[in-house]
Design an enzyme around this catalytic site. Sequence first.
Site, mmCIF file in Angstrom:
data_model
loop_
_atom_site.group_PDB
_atom_site.id
_atom_site.type_symbol
_atom_site.label_atom_id
_atom_site.label_comp_id
_atom_site.label_asym_id
_atom_site.label_seq_id
_atom_site.Cartn_x
_atom_site.Cartn_y
_atom_site.Cartn_z
ATOM 1 N N GLU A 81 26.783 16.940 24.916
ATOM 2 C CA GLU A 81 25.346 16.703 24.960
ATOM 3 C C GLU A 81 24.824 16.522 23.538
ATOM 4 O O GLU A 81 25.348 17.135 22.604
ATOM 5 C CB GLU A 81 24.617 17.878 25.615
ATOM 6 C CG GLU A 81 25.160 18.266 26.979
ATOM 7 C CD GLU A 81 24.573 19.589 27.473
ATOM 8 O OE1 GLU A 81 23.598 20.076 26.864
ATOM 9 O OE2 GLU A 81 25.106 20.140 28.453
ATOM 10 N N LYS A 136 22.600 17.308 20.454
ATOM 11 C CA LYS A 136 21.950 18.538 19.993
ATOM 12 C C LYS A 136 20.529 18.186 19.527
ATOM 13 O O LYS A 136 20.334 17.660 18.430
ATOM 14 C CB LYS A 136 22.752 19.181 18.863
ATOM 15 C CG LYS A 136 22.234 20.559 18.472
ATOM 16 C CD LYS A 136 23.160 21.219 17.448
ATOM 17 C CE LYS A 136 22.674 22.624 17.107
ATOM 18 N NZ LYS A 136 21.364 22.619 16.462
ATOM 19 N N ASP A 158 16.932 18.436 18.025
ATOM 20 C CA ASP A 158 16.365 19.198 16.911
ATOM 21 C C ASP A 158 14.945 19.607 17.272
ATOM 22 O O ASP A 158 13.968 18.973 16.881
ATOM 23 C CB ASP A 158 16.379 18.343 15.644
ATOM 24 C CG ASP A 158 16.323 19.197 14.389
ATOM 25 O OD1 ASP A 158 16.443 20.426 14.511
ATOM 26 O OD2 ASP A 158 16.155 18.636 13.294
ATOM 27 N N TYR A 198 18.668 21.982 29.917
ATOM 28 C CA TYR A 198 20.126 21.862 29.966
ATOM 29 C C TYR A 198 20.860 23.147 30.349
ATOM 30 O O TYR A 198 22.089 23.191 30.322
ATOM 31 C CB TYR A 198 20.665 21.386 28.618
ATOM 32 C CG TYR A 198 20.138 22.150 27.425
ATOM 33 C CD1 TYR A 198 20.502 23.463 27.179
ATOM 34 C CD2 TYR A 198 19.248 21.543 26.541
ATOM 35 C CE1 TYR A 198 20.016 24.167 26.102
ATOM 36 C CE2 TYR A 198 18.738 22.233 25.446
ATOM 37 C CZ TYR A 198 19.130 23.544 25.230
ATOM 38 O OH TYR A 198 18.633 24.244 24.157
ATOM 39 N N LYS A 247 30.466 21.825 25.592
ATOM 40 C CA LYS A 247 30.543 23.022 26.424
ATOM 41 C C LYS A 247 31.656 22.876 27.451
ATOM 42 O O LYS A 247 31.810 21.807 28.057
ATOM 43 C CB LYS A 247 29.231 23.240 27.191
ATOM 44 C CG LYS A 247 27.980 23.306 26.341
ATOM 45 C CD LYS A 247 26.731 23.341 27.226
ATOM 46 C CE LYS A 247 25.462 23.327 26.419
ATOM 47 N NZ LYS A 247 24.250 23.231 27.273
ATOM 48 N N LYS A 263 28.074 19.716 13.951
ATOM 49 C CA LYS A 263 26.948 19.329 13.101
ATOM 50 C C LYS A 263 27.268 18.040 12.354
ATOM 51 O O LYS A 263 28.356 17.874 11.804
ATOM 52 C CB LYS A 263 26.619 20.439 12.104
ATOM 53 C CG LYS A 263 26.256 21.775 12.754
ATOM 54 C CD LYS A 263 24.978 21.691 13.564
ATOM 55 C CE LYS A 263 23.745 21.626 12.724
ATOM 56 N NZ LYS A 263 23.406 22.877 12.038
ATOM 57 N N CYS A 287 1.843 32.402 -15.845
ATOM 58 C CA CYS A 287 1.649 31.919 -14.477
ATOM 59 C C CYS A 287 0.736 30.701 -14.460
ATOM 60 O O CYS A 287 -0.377 30.750 -15.008
ATOM 61 C CB CYS A 287 1.037 33.043 -13.633
ATOM 62 S SG CYS A 287 0.548 32.525 -11.981
ATOM 63 N N CYS A 326 -2.782 31.783 -12.622
ATOM 64 C CA CYS A 326 -3.785 32.698 -13.191
ATOM 65 C C CYS A 326 -3.599 32.943 -14.680
ATOM 66 O O CYS A 326 -4.369 33.696 -15.278
ATOM 67 C CB CYS A 326 -3.750 34.028 -12.449
ATOM 68 S SG CYS A 326 -2.222 34.978 -12.706
ATOM 69 N N CYS A 328 4.943 36.519 -11.134
ATOM 70 C CA CYS A 328 3.627 36.917 -11.604
ATOM 71 C C CYS A 328 3.256 38.165 -10.813
ATOM 72 O O CYS A 328 3.229 38.133 -9.581
ATOM 73 C CB CYS A 328 2.602 35.808 -11.359
ATOM 74 S SG CYS A 328 0.895 36.334 -11.640
ATOM 75 N N CYS A 364 -4.008 37.244 -8.810
ATOM 76 C CA CYS A 364 -3.530 35.858 -8.856
ATOM 77 C C CYS A 364 -3.983 35.099 -7.610
ATOM 78 O O CYS A 364 -3.671 35.505 -6.487
ATOM 79 C CB CYS A 364 -2.008 35.841 -8.947
ATOM 80 S SG CYS A 364 -1.296 34.183 -8.976
#
Length: 715
Positions: free
Chosen positions: A128, A130, A132, A246, A310, A334, A428, A431, A446, A451
Amino acid sequence: MADEQQTLLDECALARAASDPEARIEQLRREIEHHSYLYYAKDAPEISDGAFDSLMRELRELEDAHPDLVDPSSPTQRVGGYVGEQFAPVRHERRMYSLDNAMDLGELDAWLDRVKEAFGHMVPVVCELKIDGSSIALTYEDGRLVRAATRGDGTTGEDVTANMRTVRDVPLRLREGALAQLADAAAPVELRGEVYMPKVSFAMLNEAAEANGRAAFANPRNAAAGSLRQKDPAVTARRDLSTFLYAVADERALRASGQWELLQWLREAGFHVNPDVELCETEEAVHAFCARALERREDLPYEIDGVVVKVSSFVQQEAMGYTARAPRWAIAFKFPPEEKTTILRDITVQVGRTGVLTPVAELDPVVVAGSTVARATLHNEDEVHRKDVRVGDTVIVRKAGDVIPEVLGPVLALRPEGAPVWHMPERCPSCDSPVIREEGEVAYRCISIDCPAQALERLLHWASRGALDIDGMGEEIVARLVESGRLADVADYYTLDEVELSLLDMGRVNKDGEPIRLGQTVAKKLVAAIEASRTRTFARALFGLGIRHVGKTTAELLAAAYPSIGLLAAASEEDLAAIEGIGPKIAHSVYLFLRTPDNAAVIERLRARGVRLEDDAAEPAEQLPQTLAGLTFVLTGSLVESGMTRDEAGAALKARGAKVSGSVSKKTSFVVAGEAAGSKYDKAVSLGISVLDEAALLHILETGEAPAVQETPVG
């Protein structure tokens, strides 16, 4: 180049692990838990799927090599995820597991070999796409949709029924013909799948967001998850979500022999089932399906990031079983990440909600894995130097796992002459306060409480239940107060009045086009909650200040040793480190925080506005007999009979000498399981730890007597 860089990363990781495996394991666990929270609770991941998988894989390998260091609370021993508090909790009929990943064909073939080894030959498998998106569980009773829940932590999710009822391809009633194939048509059946946002809808949503000055979603998966968790179902309805179903929680609920038959039944029942599925009986057929999926990926109207394979037969699935986090009968193959080159135009610095300064690569826009990339985090200064990226470089960019963009490194042959090495600024950018880098850490921070970049998170933390508990002061209201200029730091809470709160513009309009105000009823409750917060204990105020490394327990230890802000601020770093349970790292953080001028100014404003910053030593509480000393309790679920919160019950146990922990381990004496107990209950059972109900807890608190520690039989 990418392979060389990955090899270097692997070598560095191995070197760190070899020198101190226990420290490396603990470091990995903390980092994985942090990113799991951002991914599941906030829908705002900071690293790519590929980077997360790499961290998890390194942790598993280290724990396999050092089994004595395995802990039940390790991320490898859990399904993963986070249950938020915005929606009611829903306990799944059966756990919603994660899937193990195969990152290349070699790992996929290794899984296929394990399947063949289990049965002596290749068995039919279902391939199947995959999707996202965001996992969903739909429960039907007597053929009607009665509940929809997110995956959450795999055991308990969030009730999003009202929102899912707005998704057009979710049937509110199962088709009559399909009901006959259920073992009991009137009984609940939990069906599972993925909610996703089509590519076209995602592009339109981000265009509208940018046109209205709102932040765009990083990818369609985040857009789907965020749309699913809207407070107003009308917003979800406008987001054009779709689903693919599924799975079934309990295959015994259906008269089907396996995954292939289940998919056919789901179609007959009225669900949207992905047409790109195939029953494969050979390894070559599985390889061919994966190759076609990768080739067609860009042409699909929705995002995919791989293929799920599967074992089809439910009987064979049951025979293969599960690990602690995933089924052995399924694997996610993947896709390899797509890489592009572009120009690094600048490195800017972003100040996070906790004060961490993060360098960000500003790139010439380039399309990677289906979306335009113009910015990518560089994580920290050490990472910038390790990768040796400089402004003006031609850099290699990818989206590992097709989620978060990352810069792999420069094409050195194309580097402009004289390109300077980049360094973190000393002040920073938000700030202009000095930034620090603590010994042993990679992050610059920071630490100014004033900030602006940290304001929202600090304000919400101060108002949270465990801190000053300003009931009703949620993120939306705080954000509007910050935007209007009325809240800059926590001391500003105590200047708000009922009239101005009631008139607060909530940034929306009614059907007549008039701005929606907060209103007098809510304003009155908020003012009462603010007033009540002035008299919380000193320990809660100390926790509410958001000092790094200071949680609730640490705040209690500090307040017990120095029961006022004046005494605590006067203590030396050595004195603080000498407190049992504190140590030098926390001591340094507290000492530095209280001696930062901006922080001291906010604390003084809190004192001037009547906030309690000391404990009353004149009326010491009578100490109860410490009959529970040496016992460790873990609390899970809701305490209904007593009406106590878990924090209150924990405090009562501590008053009798017990230790209260947030996680279950072999050292846990008892787990108290209230209503809708979560995964901690499952861990207790698996470890053979005694589980108590609320009645037993009340008996312990009344008498101070705990039952003998007895093991609960596993299974």
